[in-house]
Design an enzyme around this catalytic site. Structure first.
Site, mmCIF file in Angstrom:
data_model
loop_
_atom_site.group_PDB
_atom_site.id
_atom_site.type_symbol
_atom_site.label_atom_id
_atom_site.label_comp_id
_atom_site.label_asym_id
_atom_site.label_seq_id
_atom_site.Cartn_x
_atom_site.Cartn_y
_atom_site.Cartn_z
ATOM 1 N N ILE A 197 -1.751 25.940 21.696
ATOM 2 C CA ILE A 197 -1.670 26.865 20.883
ATOM 3 C C ILE A 197 -0.410 27.555 20.738
ATOM 4 O O ILE A 197 0.231 28.034 21.702
ATOM 5 C CB ILE A 197 -2.548 28.071 20.992
ATOM 6 C CG1 ILE A 197 -4.208 27.626 20.632
ATOM 7 C CG2 ILE A 197 -2.358 29.216 19.899
ATOM 8 C CD1 ILE A 197 -5.006 28.698 21.216
ATOM 9 N N GLU A 241 1.795 30.043 20.617
ATOM 10 C CA GLU A 241 1.361 31.407 20.645
ATOM 11 C C GLU A 241 2.682 32.054 19.770
ATOM 12 O O GLU A 241 2.560 33.326 18.974
ATOM 13 C CB GLU A 241 1.497 32.222 21.925
ATOM 14 C CG GLU A 241 0.209 31.807 22.862
ATOM 15 C CD GLU A 241 0.613 30.532 23.678
ATOM 16 O OE1 GLU A 241 1.417 29.705 23.314
ATOM 17 O OE2 GLU A 241 -0.117 30.466 24.534
ATOM 18 N N ASP A 273 9.043 39.035 -18.307
ATOM 19 C CA ASP A 273 8.793 40.203 -19.295
ATOM 20 C C ASP A 273 10.415 40.078 -19.893
ATOM 21 O O ASP A 273 11.283 39.985 -19.569
ATOM 22 C CB ASP A 273 9.019 41.214 -18.565
ATOM 23 C CG ASP A 273 8.824 42.424 -19.755
ATOM 24 O OD1 ASP A 273 7.832 42.425 -20.504
ATOM 25 O OD2 ASP A 273 9.304 43.600 -19.312
ATOM 26 N N ASP A 279 9.222 45.160 -15.413
ATOM 27 C CA ASP A 279 9.974 46.650 -15.047
ATOM 28 C C ASP A 279 8.973 47.796 -15.385
ATOM 29 O O ASP A 279 9.360 48.632 -15.002
ATOM 30 C CB ASP A 279 11.287 46.565 -15.594
ATOM 31 C CG ASP A 279 11.301 46.247 -17.248
ATOM 32 O OD1 ASP A 279 10.351 46.298 -17.655
ATOM 33 O OD2 ASP A 279 12.447 46.958 -17.713
ATOM 34 N N ASP A 299 3.536 46.245 -16.607
ATOM 35 C CA ASP A 299 3.529 45.004 -15.904
ATOM 36 C C ASP A 299 2.786 44.867 -14.604
ATOM 37 O O ASP A 299 2.716 43.835 -13.791
ATOM 38 C CB ASP A 299 5.160 44.573 -15.606
ATOM 39 C CG ASP A 299 6.025 44.711 -17.087
ATOM 40 O OD1 ASP A 299 5.428 43.860 -17.932
ATOM 41 O OD2 ASP A 299 6.952 44.821 -17.031
ATOM 42 N N ASP A 350 10.739 27.961 23.495
ATOM 43 C CA ASP A 350 10.479 27.470 22.300
ATOM 44 C C ASP A 350 10.753 28.470 21.261
ATOM 45 O O ASP A 350 11.335 28.055 20.166
ATOM 46 C CB ASP A 350 8.707 27.357 22.149
ATOM 47 C CG ASP A 350 8.281 25.952 22.646
ATOM 48 O OD1 ASP A 350 9.347 25.324 23.227
ATOM 49 O OD2 ASP A 350 7.099 25.786 22.778
#
Length: 1016
Positions: A303, A305, A347, A710, A714, A807
């Protein structure tokens, strides 16, 4: 009352049982309050904090890690371990998970601000008629049936139905709801339109909109959730956030990985059942526990992590880059979503246009000596800032526009026949309007007519004898030396100081014009402006631009002006005509009868102009394979004209199949709607619900939708879209509902943000592949060691160190890889594209297998070949468990020496550092793209190695991580085992660049996901 717009005034009043002269009684108010509720937007039930916390752990990989931590702790206690060693591994795992959960909780608690800020658009007070008396009440106390008086400047407190006009006209700015660029005239007549949208309801005043002109009375027909603003609130309330494409793929990958991990863990445990009874374990049960610990270590190794943290960090780094491009990211995953956006629903008003009405054309009569000669001027500038230039019909700039008699009088009339105000807002560093947009456009025109660097009023000292005006008196030599506040209306103030307004005839719908009587010294002048058909019909003379003379207005000139007026209409310009008339000195009033025998000055064409950079941005979107759909509440012809200007309809004459109004689209059968969505470029006359519907329909066709806007209208669509993009100057509601905010309101910034989003995704793929290949190496290492029957190669705490530190740092630095030059020439990637597929999976499997084998080889090397080791035979190493039962030339404690696991761990760290360099590019050689191209990666590798040296050579850390210092010979062996990973990947990259090899692997495509998931 849902159909109040279609009912007469009497029907509406009767429905609520209200007398328009007295209003509601107290008993009626109480009854209606119980029946219809309060005039407030309901608050959403908040998710309890404990549920938010638990939600963050609802992930399969996270659950596996929690189980691994608990099992590790229990096994440590079962083996009699105490203190730090028993708690370290589970503590580190839980600490990581807690940090990720904290980030998730913070994000979700900030997500619903839009619903709270929507309440800011509700009015605070209202003037209400009750029991025959007017009083000012809190807007929250309004009930349906209340009679409310509205006037210029007030915010509408609820949804109202007009019942009486108290002025010649009443106009409302409802742009926040419908997106219309101009204010809308309201009346009391019922609307007969079928399937009427908000724009058709001319007798309805919508909650949260503003009255900009006039006065009237109206009856409340809707409060709280039963208003237009309330429907937006409910729409946002029931909109679920969509998972981003990358998150979906990572979730799918996590589920698949979890199953693979579980299978491998069981396999390792089952394979070693025969070893459970080995004497070294002290019994079958303890042997089972020993190999169960190995299986847990394998789960921890498999896994990644650090993957959630690294993804979050990389996206956060991307947000900083995008902030420099004026794209402020509110939701981190939206950075990656930009990379696969296929459709941008934009828009129109305020996004593609400036939402600032501007005069773009002027038409005057040059002369009539040889027939009517009409002259047109173009005016630059697309905002309310007094910045722009006047050009003649040949495109030549006019250095002194005010020296043209008609332009001079146009500026004068525009300033005086005007009730608006233009002012500078230092907080926003912008010019703002108060009043009608079209009137402010005329004020700005008056400023532009004088907007020259060296302009003296005295330079044009010939009096305008035809009007009886004196010459210019004074003006600064350079307008650009004024402050922004002074410059906003300097020229307008000049004319207002020269002329005293005596009387005003307001605009009426039947006259379609307004007039103002002004006095200047010994002369009185009436200025008029209005609809061209009304003004020209009242004109008998005209002002010639060539010499300032006044001549009769002939039928030929009328016909020519009429033709120009209609040509303005074809360009969807809002056209106004301006005129003047001298009146007897001392006259104090004027009437409608005075509005005749006028002298025509000229025509002005007003438009909400497109942003200058939009056309290039549209072209860039097309090149990148992104379709743009213009969405607007404006009428169809106005929107189509804008689309022509910005390049959406380039080289097209017939727009059928590309342009639809909302009602036209809704009338289409379902099959035709599906086909229309694939070609649609313009969607006009829409309501907020239509925008959300459009986003959903496109998403059902597997499009990745970005929605820009805006206004309050919307917000639902912004929240529903895969990525909502709000304008920086937009409403707080739109910003809070969005994933990203454009600080400069620039549509072109979206294109730059998309390019950055694609680059971030490419880098994200690189570091995910890097981490996957590293984890494959760790799994191979543990699995091979278990199969071979040699001692544990790496301790769980060592695996955690490698996963998180060695890593994580290089993986994060890979996010700084430079953007490819052709990133915007490729088509958007498919949503279903796996992070690692086909040939790439094979490549990283090969790399991962080598990483694992090299790690095991380092472990074996120390036992068999190292001068500092015991130099055992391979069989002796494999039979280490029977050491205590045999006579040996070495002590059995040698198998507990820290050197072999330290060598193995160091090989794993160094080989992964070389592998990080491989990920500078997917297919390019390190000789082409050198480490210099990403100095952050070089720095992270150096830092990682320094940290690794610390745990090797600082005694307390060495004890904690079960490691020991290495000799030079051991470091040499580490380098020999690690460096070949670069040679192997260079060979694989060479094969990737070979067309035949790539074809072969594409033909036999494999995926990280099971087939049933791929098909989805």
């Amino acid at each position: 009352m849902e159909d109040a717009y279609a009912r007469s005034v009497t029907e509406v009043l009767d429905f609520f049982g209200v007398d328009p002269t007295k209003g509601l009684s107290d008993s009626q108010v109480d009854h209606h309050s119980r029946l219809f509720g309060r005039n407030v937007l309901p608050e959403e039930k908040r998710t309890p904090f404990w549920k938010l916390v638990l939600k963050q752990f609802d992930d399969l990989l996270v659950k596996i890690l929690i189980v691994a931590a608990v099992v590790s702790f229990v096994l440590a206690l079962a083996n009699g371990e105490t203190g730090l060693t028993a708690f370290l591994e589970p503590f580190v795992i839980l600490l990581i998970l807690a940090a990720n959960a904290a980030v998730g909780v913070i994000t979700e608690t900030n997500a619903e601000k839009a619903l709270e800020e929507l309440r800011a658009y509700q009015a605070n007070i209202a003037t209400v008629l009750r029991n025959g008396c007017f009083s000012i009440l809190p807007a929250t106390e309004l009930v349906p049936g209340d009679i409310v008086e509205v006037t210029v400047g007030c915010k509408i407190p609820a949804d109202l139905r007009m019942i009486e006009m108290s002025s010649n006209e009443l106009r409302v700015d409802q742009a926040i709801l419908t997106g219309e660029s101009c204010s809308v005239e309201k009346d009391v007549d019922c609307t007969l339109t079928t399937n009427a949208v908000y724009q058709d309801k001319k007798n309805i005043l919508f909650s949260g909109t503003d009255v900009v002109a006039g006065r009237g009375r109206a009856v409340v027909i809707g409060v709280g959730s039963n208003t237009a603003m309330g429907s937006i609130h409910d729409s946002m309330l029931h909109t679920d956030d969509e998972a981003t494409p990358l998150k979906k793929k990572l979730d799918e990958f996590g589920s698949f990985l979890a199953k693979v991990i579980a299978g491998i863990c069981v396999l390792v445990w089952v394979v070693n059942i025969g070893h459970f009874s080995d004497p070294s374990h002290g019994g079958f049960f303890k042997g089972a526990i020993h190999y169960f610990k190995i299986a847990v270590a394998l789960a921890v190794a498999a896994i990644p992590e650090g993957l959630p943290a690294v993804v979050t960090t990389c996206l956060a780094l991307g947000t900083k880059k995008m902030a420099r491009l004026n794209a402020i990211v509110r939701s981190l995953p939206s950075v990656e979503t930009l990379g696969c956006t296929t459709v941008i629903c934009s828009d129109k008003t305020g996004t593609l246009t400036t939402n600032m009405m501007s005069v773009s054309k002027i038409c005057v009569v040059q002369s009539v000596d040889r027939g009517p000669m009409i002259n047109e001027f173009n005016v630059s500038g697309t905002t309310y800032a007094p910045e722009g230039t006047v050009f003649d019909s040949n495109g030549q700039q006019l250095d002194f526009p005010a020296q043209s008699p008609c332009l001079h009088h146009l500026a004068m009339c525009s300033s005086l026949c005007n009730d608006s105000i233009l002012q500078y807002n230092p907080d926003k560093d912008s010019y703002e309007k108060i009043g009608e947009s079209t009137e402010v456009a005329l004020r700005v025109l008056a400023e532009k007519a004088w907007n020259i660097t060296d302009c003296f009023l005295s330079s044009y000292n010939r009096p305008c004898t035809e009007v009886g005006l004196p010459g210019f008196d004074s003006m600064p030599s350079a307008l650009n030396m004024l402050s922004n506040h002074e410059r906003a209306s300097y020229c307008n103030h000049y004319w207002e100081n020269q002329f005293k307004k005596v009387y005003v005839l307001e605009f009426t719908r039947d006259r379609k014009m307004m007039s103002v009587l002004c006095s200047h010294k010994q002369m009185d002048v009436m200025f008029s402006k209005g609809a061209p058909e009304s003004i020209i019909a009242r004109c008998t003379k005209l002002l010639c631009n060539v010499d300032g003379s006044v001549v009769p207005l002939t039928a030929a000139v009328r016909a020519e002006l009429d033709s120009r007026f209609h040509s303005f209409g074809d360009e969807t310009l809002r056209c106004l005509a301006l005129a003047f008339k001298t009146v007897p000195h001392g006259q104090q009033t004027i009437s409608y009868d005075n509005e005749n025998d006028l002298t025509f000055i000229g025509l002005v064409g007003i438009v909400d102009p497109p942003r200058e950079e939009v056309r290039d941005a549209m072209l860039a979107c097309m090149t990148a394979g992104i379709r743009v759909i213009v969405v607007t509440g404006d009428n169809k012809s106005t929107a189509e004209s804008l689309c022509r200007k910005i390049g959406a309809f380039d080289n097209l004459v017939d727009f059928s199949g590309l342009s639809y109004t909302a009602s036209e689209f809704e009338r289409l059968p379902a099959v035709q709607q599906t086909l229309a969505l694939r070609r649609m470029t313009l969607f006009s006359r829409v309501e907020p619900s239509h925008k959300r519907m459009l986003v959903e329909a496109l998403q059902n066709q597997n499009e990745v939708v970005a929605m820009t806007g805006d206004g309050v209208n919307d917000a639902p669509a912004l929240k529903k879209a895969d990525i909502g993009i709000a304008m920086g100057s937009g409403t707080a509601v739109a910003k809070s509902a969005s994933d990203m905010v454009l600080a400069d309101d620039n549509f072109a910034s979206i294109v730059a943000a998309v390019a950055e989003g694609r680059a971030i995704y490419n880098n994200t793929k690189q570091f995910i592949r890097y981490m996957i290949s590293s984890n494959i190496g760790e799994v191979v290492c543990i699995f091979v060691a278990a199969v071979l029957g040699i001692p544990d190669t790496l301790a769980p705490v060592q695996l955690l160190w490698v996963n998180l530190v060695t890593d994580g740092l290089p993986a994060t630095a890979i996010g700084f890889n430079k953007q490819d030059s052709d990133v915007m020439k490729a088509k958007p990637r498919k949503v279903g594209e796996a992070v690692v597929t086909g040939w790439l999976f094979f490549r990283y499997l090969v790399i991962g297998v080598y990483v694992g084998l090299a790690t095991v080889a380092g472990f074996i090397w120390w036992f068999v070949y190292s001068d500092g080791g015991p130099k055992l035979t391979y069989s002796e190493l494999m039979n280490f468990e029977t050491c205590a039962l045999r006579e040996t030339t070495y002590p059995c404690s040698i198998f507990e020496d820290r050197h072999p696991s330290t060598v193995a761990m160091t090989v794993l760290v160094v080989v992964e550092m070389f592998n990080a360099l491989n990920n500078l590019s997917e297919n390019q050689s390190l000789l082409v793209i050198t480490p210099r191209s990403n100095l952050w990666l070089v720095g992270s590798i150096i830092l990682t190695m320094v940290l690794h040296m610390l745990i090797l050579y600082v005694h307390p850390l060495a004890v904690l991580f079960s490691v020991t210092p290495l000799s030079w010979a051991e470091w040499t062996a580490v380098l020999y085992l690690s460096f070949p990973v670069i040679i192997i990947d260079e060979i694989l990259k060479f094969l990737s660049r070979n067309t035949g090899m790539r074809f072969r692997f594409r033909f036999r495509k494999i995926d990280l996901l099971p087939k049933d998931r791929r098909d989805k």
